[in-house]
Design an enzyme around this catalytic site. Structure first.
Site, PDB file in Angstrom:
ATOM      1  N   GLY A 249       5.845   9.175   3.771  1.00 38.47           N
ATOM      2  CA  GLY A 249       4.900   8.819   2.423  1.00 38.47           C
ATOM      3  C   GLY A 249       3.535   7.910   2.630  1.00 38.47           C
ATOM      4  O   GLY A 249       3.719   7.147   3.725  1.00 38.47           O
TER       5      GLY A 249
ATOM      6  N   GLY B 283       0.212   5.672   0.529  1.00 32.64           N
ATOM      7  CA  GLY B 283      -0.249   5.444  -0.795  1.00 32.64           C
ATOM      8  C   GLY B 283      -1.196   4.382  -0.609  1.00 32.64           C
ATOM      9  O   GLY B 283      -1.524   3.702   0.359  1.00 32.64           O
ATOM     10  N   GLY B 284      -1.741   3.664  -1.977  1.00 37.21           N
ATOM     11  CA  GLY B 284      -2.631   2.672  -2.072  1.00 37.21           C
ATOM     12  C   GLY B 284      -2.027   1.217  -1.353  1.00 37.21           C
ATOM     13  O   GLY B 284      -2.616   0.604  -0.654  1.00 37.21           O
TER      14      GLY B 284
ATOM     15  N   GLY C 205       0.024   1.076   1.304  1.00 33.55           N
ATOM     16  CA  GLY C 205       0.077   1.539   2.487  1.00 33.55           C
ATOM     17  C   GLY C 205       1.045   2.755   2.957  1.00 33.55           C
ATOM     18  O   GLY C 205       0.844   3.818   2.188  1.00 33.55           O
TER      19      GLY C 205
ATOM     20  N   ASP D 257       7.872  -0.458 -14.649  1.00 35.94           N
ATOM     21  CA  ASP D 257       7.096   0.712 -14.338  1.00 35.94           C
ATOM     22  C   ASP D 257       8.174   1.959 -14.129  1.00 35.94           C
ATOM     23  O   ASP D 257       8.233   2.576 -13.130  1.00 35.94           O
ATOM     24  CB  ASP D 257       6.651   0.526 -12.979  1.00 35.94           C
ATOM     25  CG  ASP D 257       5.473   1.417 -12.556  1.00 35.94           C
ATOM     26  OD1 ASP D 257       4.923   2.196 -13.534  1.00 35.94           O
ATOM     27  OD2 ASP D 257       5.016   1.895 -11.253  1.00 35.94           O
TER      28      ASP D 257
END
Length: 919
Positions: free
Chosen positions: A597, A599-600, A602, A719
């Site tokens: 995976g 993303g922003g 890392g 979240d």
């Protein structure tokens, strides 16, 4: 010879400093001690002469420090005994500094000249020391909005000059102290004007002795405690009283007729107790404008005729008070009347409001026995509610007063004071007058967003704008805070106030001092001391260097830099430390073949540690500020959480400027992945049927309930979404990703005020509007997840929110037929036992107002009940056996780590928006 010269120079420089300085030596020592133990102090706290060089927040008379005013300046500290050495101190205001935490020392009793003590909105805890009763010059004592516990010190009764006593919003317990043979009590405070003790844990009866005709009280406020017994008849002897609040206690028995002696009364709150007998007769209270006696056990009676004589009355609250019969039309002729709530009674007959009522009148008569309404179509008022009366049950009844549209008890009426020009102008002028008379550079103030909170207190936001400059300096900020908390102004219809500030982003640059003599004197003294330190400290420096190397080897956070925006060093309660080389080895040097995976934050890698356990390693990008903040939050929270439905933290790495989190490996990806894959035949090796979806919902609810109700302190996830609920190889659900989570802490308010963050579509609208985060914000997000479970639709699809889609289906005349059209076909056909209850539960979770939503504990119990409804569900093994994803064409599954996070802004509120990477 050289050493003698150095000593001589030091003595000479000391004499120069003593001549030039204006600060007493003992006071200087005390301030320096405070300076060494506190942080975030004003930057001009430099030099050896606080009085002469005007340290921000420090005021002196001659050479002695007489006031410390640092309200709302962000100072932090936990040591307060040094303040006790400032024996000439008269004013101490440290309010609205949440970073001040700890207990008050007994040595505070040394401040014999203290007249004003304000510690509003800090983080103090522990008992209030008995020594506070020795401050016999004290006139103003405000300790509200902290976490003080234990009993109210009886020694406060020694403070015979005290005018203002505010201990509200704490955790004080025990009985109300009154004088005895061995001690004083609150009844001896004959000069007191204010008793504010609301929102505590006070218990026992209210002593008759507490009140007397010799007192000068104008406010006696004891709401939201645990007081029992009768309301003392002696209360009626304090004829100066203007506001009385004993609502939300356990008081019982009849209310004394002496209450009608309080002819100066403005507001009376006695609701939500267990009072019996007759509703108190308030005849003669000509200044009374607010009455609330709702939810008591009064004798059944007609609406009292004396109410129609209260010419100043604006608000009448008599909900659930056993009222019966007709409502006198004279009630609606009162000239100031704005709000009448008489719901949940047995009022009957024909409602006649006459033709002299206010056009802004709000009249709530729901759940009574009213059979008809005389005016019907030709009435004009702010709001009329007759839902639950017989006249609304007639065939074809569609009249507007039989429908409740978005009625919220906590919103301030449209005819509120802040929208009334006269009241607004009065408050505006009072504030501007007090600011200008104290020399503050205030250009204007703005009052906005008035609401009434759950405690029936008016709240509004006050914005203050500087004059002739871009920002206020620290002195101005602390002075504004002091004036608002000290409340040296009185206003009709307003008060008592308490001021909770928000962090102030900007301070004006500090001006250089024009006093050259002081600067030179300090410079000479420091240069001599530097020479002494150089000669005396070389050996200590070398020793410290050796000790630092040893400390770094034993402490993984020795290089942590709080100045980079991620706060203090993480506080862990058990987590394994991995070196960079350990994790490099188990991921084949972070090979792309091990990456599962990105993303922003890392990338995430799959690996096996030395024990053989499979893990997911979340590696932050170099220099990621967002990564540092989330790293700290997640490592602190997960190191102290242990629950089968919460993802486990195996360990962490903080080595060679790397930040990595090591989790248990979750094989079957996210709930979102499962719902998406279930749509396509052959994509997965199991059927995600109704029973399995219920079990997944129960697992996730249990994990979230643990965070809210069993973790200490409680944790708000902030979240919750289907991408943060992971599925293990047996398809047990686990709550994951705590990067945005918040601790509830010990605010005493039931919410955390914080910048709005979350994921679009899952975010609680009330949190977005108020910036007040509560456990019910998670409940809203979980409700959206429940709707995803049965529809497999994204929260926002083709511009429509899933809540709206389901609500429209429920509202459709076809009912269940229309609901079936939006259900996920992968659930299978046939009867889904308990589906209606499940949908009702989900919709209650996404209720517009947080107070209407269930707790997560209640959600767990309801899902358990739904599971019990079906015999098939009872037999079902909750640990679903079966295979993991069987992807076609050797495609890799999606993972929860496959997420890019970035911040955008809508108006003044930042959001977390996520983009999912498919493979």
């Amino acid at each position: 010879m050289g050493s003698r010269i150095l000593v001589y120079l030091l003595l000479v420089s000391s004499q120069i400093l003593a001549i030039l300085a204006r600060t007493d030596g003992d006071d200087l020592a005390a301030l320096n001690a405070i300076k060494s133990s506190w942080s975030n102090l004003p930057p001009n706290w430099t030099g050896s002469d606080p009085c002469g060089s005007s340290w921000d927040g420090i005021n002196c008379t001659d050479t002695r420090v007489t006031s410390i005013m640092l309200a709302g300046t962000g100072v932090e500290g936990s040591e307060f005994s040094d303040i006790s050495s400032l024996t000439e101190l008269q004013f101490l205001d440290l309010s609205n500094n949440i970073g001040l935490k700890g207990s008050l020392p007994e040595s505070i009793g040394n401040l014999k000249k203290l007249s004003t003590l304000i510690l509003v909105g800090c983080s103090f805890y522990g008992p209030i020391p008995e020594a506070i009763g020795s401050l016999d010059q004290l006139t103003f004592l405000s300790l509200n909005n902290n976490s003080f516990n234990g009993p109210i010190p009886s020694s406060i009764g020694n403070l015979t000059r005290l005018s203002w006593l505010d201990l509200s919003y704490n955790k004080l317990s025990g009985t109300i102290p009154v004088a005895s043979k061995t001690a004083k009590g609150l009844d001896t405070l004959l000069n007191a004007r204010h008793f504010h003790l609301s929102n505590n844990l006070l218990s026992g009866s209210i002593p008759d002795q507490l009140f007397s005709s010799n007192m000068k009280l104008i406010h006696t406020i004891f709401d939201h405690n645990q007081l029992t017994g009768n309301l003392p008849s002696t209360l009626g002897s304090v004829k100066t009283l203007e506001i009385v609040r004993f609502d939300w206690n356990f008081l019982d028995g009849p209310i004394s007729p002496n209450l009608s002696n309080l002819t100066n009364m403005n507001e009376l709150y006695l609701s939500n107790n267990k009072f019996t007998g007759n509703i108190p007769n308030l005849t003669g209270m000509n200044f009374l404008y607010y009455v609330d006696v709702s939810n008591n056990n009064f004798n059944a009676s007609n609406v009292p005729q004396w109410i129609t004589s209260l010419q100043s009355l604006t608000t009448l609250m008599m909900e659930n008070t056993q009222l019966q019969g007709l409502i006198p039309v004279e009630l609606f002729r009162l000239p100031q009347l704005e709000t009448v709530v008489l719901s949940n009674n047995n009022l009957s007959g024909v409602l006649n409001i006459g033709n002299s009522y206010s056009n802004n009148l709000t009249l709530d008569l729901r759940n009574n026995s009213i059979t008809d309404f005389m005016q019907k179509t030709d009435y004009s008022m702010g709001e009329l509610i007759l839902v639950g009366n017989p006249l609304c049950n007639a065939n074809g009844a569609t009249l507007k007063y039989c429908i409740v549209e978005n009625h919220h008890n906590n919103s301030f009426p449209s005819n509120n004071y802040l929208q009334n020009f006269t009241y607004y102008k009065t408050l505006y002028e009072a504030l501007m007058s007090v600011f200008h008379s104290n020399g503050l550079p205030v250009d204007s103030v703005l009052l906005a967003n008035p609401t009434v909170d759950i405690y029936n207190y008016l709240q509004f936001r006050l914005q203050i704008f500087p004059s002739g400059q871009d920002s206020f300096n620290r002195t101005s900020i602390s002075t504004i805070g002091f004036l608002l908390n000290r409340q040296q102004f009185r206003l009709q219809y307003y008060g008592p106030f308490f001021f909770i500030d928000e962090p102030y982003c900007c301070f004006a640059g500090s001006k250089k001092s024009s006093n050259a003599g002081i600067i030179i004197g300090v410079a000479v003294g420091c240069s001599v001391l530097v020479l002494l330190v150089i000669f005396a400290g070389i050996y200590a420096f070398l020793q410290r260097k050796r000790a630092k190397r040893a400390f770094e080897r034993s402490n993984p956070f020795s290089s942590w830099d709080p100045k980079k925006g991620s706060g203090s060093v993480p506080q862990l309660q058990g987590a394994k430390w991995f070196s960079f080389e350990d994790l490099k080895k188990c991921t084949d040097n972070f090979s792309e073949s091990k990456c599962i995976g990105s993303g922003g934050y890392g990338k995430v890698y799959k690996g096996a540690i030395s024990s053989g356990q499979l893990v997911a390693i979340k590696r932050a990008q170099q220099g990621s500020m967002q990564g540092s903040s989330e790293f700290k939050t997640e490592i602190e929270l997960l190191s102290r959480i242990h629950h089968k439905n919460v993802v486990s933290l195996v360990g962490f790495c903080y080595d060679q400027a790397e930040q990595m989190l090591v989790y248990e490996y979750i094989s079957n990806g996210t709930l979102r992945d499962c719902l998406s894959a279930a749509k396509f035949t052959g994509k997965i090796g199991f059927k995600l049927d109704w029973s399995r979806r219920l079990t997944i919902a129960l697992d996730a609810a249990r994990g979230l309930s643990y965070l809210h109700e069993l973790a200490n302190p409680p944790i708000i996830h902030r979240d919750i979404k289907s991408n943060n609920i992971l599925m293990d190889d047996h398809f047990n659900a686990k709550v994951a990703d705590f990067g945005l989570s918040k601790l509830m802490g010990d605010t005493g308010k039931g919410y955390v005020t914080t910048q709005v963050k979350g994921t679009l579509g899952y975010m609680d609208p009330e949190y977005y509007m108020t910036q007040q985060l509560t456990e019910k914000s998670d409940v809203y997000s979980f409700g959206v997840v429940l709707l995803e479970l049965i529809t497999a639709k994204a929260p926002i699809n083709h511009g429509k929110h899933i809540v709206r889609v389901v609500q429209e289906a429920l509202d459709d005349p076809e009912g269940s037929e229309n609901l079936n059209k939006i259900l996920d076909p992968a659930m299978g056909s046939g009867s889904h036992v308990g589906l209606k209850k499940f949908v009702d539960l989900a919709m209650s979770c996404v209720g517009e107002s947080a107070v209407d939503r269930p707790t997560m504990g209640e959600v767990v119990r309801e899902i358990e009940h739904i599971l019990e409804l079906s015999p098939e569900n009872k037999k079902m093994d909750q640990k679903i056996s079966g295979s993991s994803y069987e992807e076609e064409n050797d495609e890799s599954p999606l993972h929860s780590y496959d997420t890019e996070v970035f911040d955008v802004s809508y108006g003044s509120f930042p959001f977390r928006v996520e983009h999912q990477y498919g493979k």
